[in-house]
Scaffold this active site. Structure first.
Site, mmCIF file in Angstrom:
data_model
loop_
_atom_site.group_PDB
_atom_site.id
_atom_site.type_symbol
_atom_site.label_atom_id
_atom_site.label_comp_id
_atom_site.label_asym_id
_atom_site.label_seq_id
_atom_site.Cartn_x
_atom_site.Cartn_y
_atom_site.Cartn_z
ATOM 1 N N LYS A 154 34.946 50.057 38.760
ATOM 2 C CA LYS A 154 35.949 51.036 38.325
ATOM 3 C C LYS A 154 36.584 50.546 37.018
ATOM 4 O O LYS A 154 35.940 50.609 35.980
ATOM 5 C CB LYS A 154 36.905 51.326 39.460
ATOM 6 C CG LYS A 154 36.135 52.168 40.484
ATOM 7 C CD LYS A 154 36.757 52.445 41.784
ATOM 8 C CE LYS A 154 35.773 53.272 42.612
ATOM 9 N NZ LYS A 154 36.031 53.230 44.035
ATOM 10 N N HIS A 179 40.793 50.603 43.296
ATOM 11 C CA HIS A 179 41.328 51.386 42.167
ATOM 12 C C HIS A 179 42.443 50.662 41.428
ATOM 13 O O HIS A 179 42.956 51.174 40.431
ATOM 14 C CB HIS A 179 41.845 52.742 42.653
ATOM 15 C CG HIS A 179 40.754 53.652 43.089
ATOM 16 N ND1 HIS A 179 40.021 54.417 42.207
ATOM 17 C CD2 HIS A 179 40.225 53.891 44.316
ATOM 18 C CE1 HIS A 179 39.115 55.101 42.871
ATOM 19 N NE2 HIS A 179 39.208 54.795 44.148
ATOM 20 N N SER A 181 42.671 56.202 47.089
ATOM 21 C CA SER A 181 41.781 56.777 46.083
ATOM 22 C C SER A 181 41.950 58.277 45.899
ATOM 23 O O SER A 181 41.533 58.812 44.880
ATOM 24 C CB SER A 181 40.331 56.460 46.443
ATOM 25 O OG SER A 181 40.051 56.829 47.770
HETATM 26 C C1 LIG Z 1 35.101 53.339 45.083
HETATM 27 C C2 LIG Z 1 35.686 52.631 46.224
HETATM 28 C C3 LIG Z 1 34.958 51.676 46.920
HETATM 29 C C4 LIG Z 1 33.505 51.448 46.648
HETATM 30 O O1 LIG Z 1 33.321 50.693 45.504
HETATM 31 P P1 LIG Z 1 31.917 50.795 44.729
HETATM 32 O O2 LIG Z 1 31.894 49.566 43.908
HETATM 33 O O3 LIG Z 1 31.997 52.050 43.927
HETATM 34 O O4 LIG Z 1 30.852 50.843 45.761
HETATM 35 C C5 LIG Z 1 35.583 50.955 47.908
HETATM 36 N N1 LIG Z 1 36.866 51.195 48.226
HETATM 37 C C6 LIG Z 1 37.592 52.125 47.597
HETATM 38 C C7 LIG Z 1 39.029 52.326 47.985
HETATM 39 C C8 LIG Z 1 37.028 52.883 46.585
HETATM 40 O O5 LIG Z 1 37.730 53.828 45.993
#
Ligand SMILES: *Cc1c(COP(=O)(O)O)cnc(C)c1O
Length: 391
Positions: free
Chosen positions: A240, A209, A181
């Site tokens: 996302k 992502h 990320s």
């Molecule tokens: C954003 C993210 C999460 C968390 O997901 P949410 O649905 O926003 O709680 C988990 N793992 C990674 C790698 C992320 O970037």
């Protein structure tokens, strides 16, 4: 006078200020999108994970609105009375989309990671973590009370040495982001699959992502790298590229049955409102029928990376729509982000603890909805900063 037991916080906040590490929230007015109004200022938005521009898509909104007519709050845990037909249907669609037996939907990706890891390993077991894994994976690993073994980012040879020496553990779980990320690079999944087989370890890949973005079918990095069938525990988020909210796990029927029994962030948390499932299904449909969005996104990402490298910026190993422009000091990241905002561009500064000390950056997130004019404006503004910073 008795001392306020929370007075220590003031001193801590002061220290964050001094170090350029204090966070403040910008208030967004109006919808998420390629252009946003933040703190009353209209900015081209290079700071969201709405990679396919679905967060405010008319079809996604309409699906949510229609479902709201049937009710809003879920009112209970999925194990009591919170699990609705819409949740069930979303899980079937996700399993079908991912080509897996089964799926389970959590309230967030964070909850999915925490609950899943802690359900798979415990005391007497080991979790093997890439050093740059997401915070939710770390929290899940620590919560599990398994021994946490860390290997350098992408260093699968180091992982192999750790696995070789860890034969005494009852169960072992390798955990990695698919697409990282902050660095925007991919995990060496082929090598991790091979190690997991050889050392009889479980393998968990977090595609947060990459879902909707990577792979011809939009199923993520495992699809892109041709190892989908070899990932026993795959996690994704609906929040996302799918522009909604919620996290999910896909895998075998027994895996999902087990998570429903044991993932505490699932059992002891109210199910998300059912309209989120309706919105996520509409978004999933778009991911499947409009592959042009992810193709255009990854093409413009290739272009932006090539141009920025030509300007002389260090981007690290990024090979995706996540492009960190490395500047080193947190103060520099703040200064550059402010300079870009002066030109109508929002690029968030990323500082410790989100990244290691000395790796502060501007994190560019590209979206399929950015026009070529928006991207050119970003490149021009960064070219001006490059002349100052890199000379
Ligand atoms: C954003 C993210 C999460 C968390 O997901 P949410 O649905 O926003 O709680 C988990 N793992 C990674 C790698 C992320 O970037």
């Amino acid at each position: 006078m008795r001392k306020d037991p929370l007075s220590w916080i003031e001193a801590e906040l002061e220290q964050l200020d001094q170090a350029g590490l204090r966070r403040r929230r910008r208030v967004r007015q109006g919808p998420q999108g390629a252009v946003v109004v933040l703190d009353g200022r209209e900015l081209v938005n290079f700071g969201s994970n709405d990679y396919l521009g679905l967060a405010s898509d008319e079809r996604v909104k309409a699906a949510a609105v229609a479902a709201v007519q049937e009710g809003w709050g879920a009112g209970a845990s999925p194990l009591v009375s919170g699990y609705s037909v819409l949740h069930q249907r979303l899980e079937s669609r996700l399993a079908e989309f991912e080509g897996r037996e089964s799926a389970v939907v959590f309230g967030s990706g964070f909850a999915a990671n925490m609950g899943t890891i802690a359900a798979l390993v415990g005391p007497g077991d080991a979790v093997y973590m890439d050093a740059k894994n997401h915070a939710s994976l770390w929290d899940g690993a620590r919560l599990s009370r398994a021994d946490v073994r860390v290997y350098g980012h992408g260093e699968y040879r180091q992982l192999e040495r750790l696995l070789e020496r860890g034969g005494q553990y009852r169960r072992r779980l390798i955990v990695t982001d698919g697409l990282f990320s902050m660095d925007g690079d991919l995990a060496p999944l082929g090598e991790l699959v091979e190690l997991a087989h050889r050392y009889e370890a479980m393998l968990l890949v977090d595609e947060a992502h990459a879902t909707g973005v990577f792979g011809a079918g939009g199923r993520g990095t495992a699809e892109h790298l041709g190892v989908e069938k070899e990932i026993p525990v795959q996690i994704g988020t609906l929040s996302k590229a799918l522009g909604s909210v919620g996290g999910f796990v896909v895998g075998s029927r027994i895996l999902i049955d087990w998570l429903v029994q044991r993932a505490r962030s699932y059992l002891f948390s109210t199910a998300p409102p059912a309209p989120m499932a309706a919105a996520a299904m509409a978004a999933l449909e778009i991911v499947q029928t409009e592959p042009i969005r992810r193709r255009r996104l990854l093409e413009s990402a290739d272009y932006v990376r090539a141009e920025l490298r030509r300007q002389g910026w260090r981007l690290g190993p990024s090979m995706s729509q996540i492009i960190p422009v490395l500047v080193g000091r947190p103060e520099t990241a703040l200064e550059f982000s402010a300079a870009l905002a002066e030109r109508g561009l929002f690029v968030p500064p990323i500082r410790p603890p989100a990244v290691p000390e000395g790796e502060s950056c501007l994190r560019i997130s590209l979206c399929a909805s950015h026009s070529s004019g928006m991207i050119d404006a970003l490149l021009e503004a960064l070219a001006v900063l490059a002349k100052r910073f890199l000379s």
